[in-house]
Design an enzyme around this catalytic site. Sequence first.
Site, PDB file in Angstrom:
ATOM      1  NE  ARG A   1      12.355 -13.181   9.543  1.00  0.00           N
ATOM      2  CZ  ARG A   1      13.267 -12.302   9.907  1.00  0.00           C
ATOM      3  NH1 ARG A   1      13.523 -12.062  11.190  1.00  0.00           N
ATOM      4  NH2 ARG A   1      13.976 -11.656   9.003  1.00  0.00           N
TER       5      ARG A   1
ATOM      6  CE1 TYR B   1      -4.213   1.652   0.844  1.00  0.00           C
ATOM      7  CE2 TYR B   1      -2.778   3.058   2.175  1.00  0.00           C
ATOM      8  CZ  TYR B   1      -4.002   2.817   1.559  1.00  0.00           C
ATOM      9  OH  TYR B   1      -5.011   3.734   1.667  1.00  0.00           O
ATOM     10  CB  SER B   2       1.773   3.615  -2.567  1.00  0.00           C
ATOM     11  OG  SER B   2       2.490   4.828  -2.687  1.00  0.00           O
TER      12      SER B   2
END
Lengths: 305, 305, 305, 305
Positions: free
Chosen positions: C222, C121-122
């Site tokens: 992770r 998402y910019s």
Amino acid sequence: MALTDDQRAEIEAPRLSPSTTLRPTVAALEARLFTPIDLLDHGFLRVVDYMGDDGAIVQAARVSYGRGTRKVSEDAGLIRYLMRHRHSTPFEMCEMKFHVKLPVFVARQWIRHRMANVNEYSARYSILDREFYIPSPEHVAVQSVSNRQGRAEALPAGKAAEVLELLRRDAARCYDDYETLLDPERYGLARELARMNLTLNTYTQWYWKIDLHNLLHFISLRADPHAQYEIRVYAEAMLDVLRDWVPVTAAAFEEYRLGAFTFSAGMLRVIRRQLAGEMVTAEDSGLSRREWDEMQAVLAGGPNG
Amino acid sequence: MALTDDQRAEIEAPRLSPSTTLRPTVAALEARLFTPIDLLDHGFLRVVDYMGDDGAIVQAARVSYGRGTRKVSEDAGLIRYLMRHRHSTPFEMCEMKFHVKLPVFVARQWIRHRMANVNEYSARYSILDREFYIPSPEHVAVQSVSNRQGRAEALPAGKAAEVLELLRRDAARCYDDYETLLDPERYGLARELARMNLTLNTYTQWYWKIDLHNLLHFISLRADPHAQYEIRVYAEAMLDVLRDWVPVTAAAFEEYRLGAFTFSAGMLRVIRRQLAGEMVTAEDSGLSRREWDEMQAVLAGGPNG
Amino acid sequence: MALTDDQRAEIEAPRLSPSTTLRPTVAALEARLFTPIDLLDHGFLRVVDYMGDDGAIVQAARVSYGRGTRKVSEDAGLIRYLMRHRHSTPFEMCEMKFHVKLPVFVARQWIRHRMANVNEYSARYSILDREFYIPSPEHVAVQSVSNRQGRAEALPAGKAAEVLELLRRDAARCYDDYETLLDPERYGLARELARMNLTLNTYTQWYWKIDLHNLLHFISLRADPHAQYEIRVYAEAMLDVLRDWVPVTAAAFEEYRLGAFTFSAGMLRVIRRQLAGEMVTAEDSGLSRREWDEMQAVLAGGPNG
Amino acid sequence: MALTDDQRAEIEAPRLSPSTTLRPTVAALEARLFTPIDLLDHGFLRVVDYMGDDGAIVQAARVSYGRGTRKVSEDAGLIRYLMRHRHSTPFEMCEMKFHVKLPVFVARQWIRHRMANVNEYSARYSILDREFYIPSPEHVAVQSVSNRQGRAEALPAGKAAEVLELLRRDAARCYDDYETLLDPERYGLARELARMNLTLNTYTQWYWKIDLHNLLHFISLRADPHAQYEIRVYAEAMLDVLRDWVPVTAAAFEEYRLGAFTFSAGMLRVIRRQLAGEMVTAEDSGLSRREWDEMQAVLAGGPNG
């Protein structure tokens, strides 16, 4: 070697038991899924799986909660915009998996594209089939003089026939001896060693998976007129698949990549002079002869034009 | 084919004009820079450039302003820590560039390592030399039964000689015909086509550049006893280069990777029972026969032990 | 901030119009497709698309014409073999696409895994939502002394409350000012500049696509106890998705990777002495204190054991 | 924060003890090795190591035994040819390693270039310095209306001063609280948690290593007028370094990439009509308004022209 009946049956089997899915699905692609596209004399390309469609590109570009598509025209505009400005990441959100049968010397060019996933049929583990690429006569061409890595016109028919005979004979003899080496009654040589006796036109096969951005890159390099014919036919078949799979993307790709041409700084200076009405010649263009010729070809509507 | 005098002169030339540099430099590696390590019958591996040293790894791990090295023991401790915990990024800060000559069938395995940069000698553009790999008799081995992708014992001398004769004859004939096809007086066939007549043991060469992390990965897979002998000799030569280039890293690599063994969850359960004094058999171990055998081999000090 | 009704509707929409496909389909995964798994206070992970299943792995490993699966036990055996011997390429033939909402400081760790496709998402193009990660009190922990990059026990409740209040206050003030900067009535500052005023716990979101081999690598690093809690919850959620998607692969992964432990050359020497009945102490083990402790923990059935 | 005396001394130290090497060495680059190029208010870029030079590109393209260079004009011609035809692999044979200090929001854009090696200063392990990016007043610009992800003109001086004051105040307060959270006397919060309170303009630093092909790609995207100013200054500094390091490649890059422009199929049709003397208008060009405008700007000698 044509597909065996068993292989045909294996290929057709999934068609008998379709599934239900919530994933984006492309009907035109489903229709041709699994079916081999015959290429060269024994090769093929077939789609074995795919992820995404044109809508998945806009969905990712918009980081949407849902499908993310709006009006058809808006979606197409966004895809054209992304293609034109080389925003590559949304195209990486689609993926295609092919099963390909191809001669080893073609496989060696192909594998240079590193951004893909590959599982090749192992000649350490299994025995390769008796199949080698023999060009059709019209593709038996002489070395190009102007292009040190290309071919020029076809050989005369008689000469071509001799070339093909020679290729056929050497490949066959090498394969015969490959079998002799493997034969437990004769030598029982390890497969990983015996394979070295095969010629480079022997067919191999692999599963090859790639995202749409890298697939476009592959096609733009390998469907190019300068690419070797024997790999170009695969790239062209992929482009044809693309038109069914992601028609909007395929159209934008042809407009902004395949059909486009990049003018260097020097070429732009020439164009500006020409548009201002100046008569520019190769000599006073400031371009190399080769650049000048390429530019003229494009402006005349030639390749890439 | 041995190096020509011209090639030897080319290789030696830079040795006559050393430069001054502020970059990290490794004397032991400079001493062997450029010189080919002969491998197989016509192959070689030679270092043509390198970036970094053991110190560059700790410098990057510490994101230092200067060389970033401290006491020798602290630096070694850090490198061992990074290796043991698979912190791979600092090792990516070193780079090595090789010039390699190798048979095509070896090149095909090698290229599967995608995280590297490659420039291969182009058989579209140039003519390949008359050189093909013919194993030495002790490496002419039969297919392994237990390992479907490996080889077992060598063939009897007489049989091996026949195999070699056959390999030699087929490669020679194919090469002869390759020359005939290329001959402008005969066919003048395009190089990109003629090459398909060569056998897979023909030598090719390339420049190959890789970072140290990926080089370690390559070596760990290809210097493994299960790797094919013909690629293993290259991996072992690289390991030898490593010992000169980054001795601390090479030692940590042998301790934590090459000489290590990964016990599965099931194997750990067996070990715990054994250490608690229990007598565990293959049958009640919960392991497959193959896993049990591998584990016993390691505990007996076998390969990877 | 919970999902809005519009977002929920968008997410649910595809469920109303399933398609028919010939592709491999996994019912257990279809059932949870699109639905967000809530993580942390405002984050989520949801599967938006997938390619392949356990069968696709054996299909690629066998370079099959059809689905390539045989008996269930044979397929499972092959997958276990591939996992155990780190034959990674068949696992690369499956692909998963996630939509993830996560704090920026987590995104910064996550993105270090380069072998994936990302569309974020910019914040140059759009305005970020007013959402920041505030830990739950039991995760507000002090700096670990033994592990310089980890945390130890939780702070006392009162102290933790103060920490949370401070985090909340700073994030809120920064966000308020972000809005002020953007407000066309006030400053109308460019979004690409205004965003720099946000704190690192602000939520962002992205589409993230990765092949199964690299996904396993991500999870193994992770979901590890040494990974930061805030990224571990995402990795654990992925592992849970895996169990539905590729159950055979997930089981093999837990047996040979997550539940496994690698013994260094030195550790193997210790084990051999112990199995031979020798009493080995930390002091005469030849191992560093830290290695000795890790090894003892594993043999006692601790983490990774 | 300027470099400390210790840091300066560390940086200068290697200059006192040059080494002798047989590797390709570039005098103009050695002269500026290690020295930081100051960027933004607290950032910098400095070359810490390099591999190769213009000659290494032709050496790899020719797969030479020696340096592989011929006449200067031939080498330059080859490099121009490789650049023009996007033969990227020879450029991958050069490598550069930078130490960079940059704001976090710039680092987040930068890291999207995956084909590079990175070691970032760890805020889990260490404490970040009290340094945040505050733009100079002339870069405090309003949101662009035409370009949804860019900025337009600068704010009036008074408004800009208010914006800067606000940015400074928020970053300072967040950093103060970061220190409070870390303070063992107060909370002793784990570093991996405390860092989330920092603003996105906080400076970080990393070692970043990349091959020349990918570096050119980075520069072509990030030195572009559409790139955000704060990352563009780094890309421009790299271009400046390139001119010293590989002058022939840098010139070819400016001619064929930075200064070039790609005409779409539709634009080529327009140009052909214009060169044939036809008057073409936006309306009958077949191009979108945006494409028409871009094309006219280039033909008028504007950006990228």
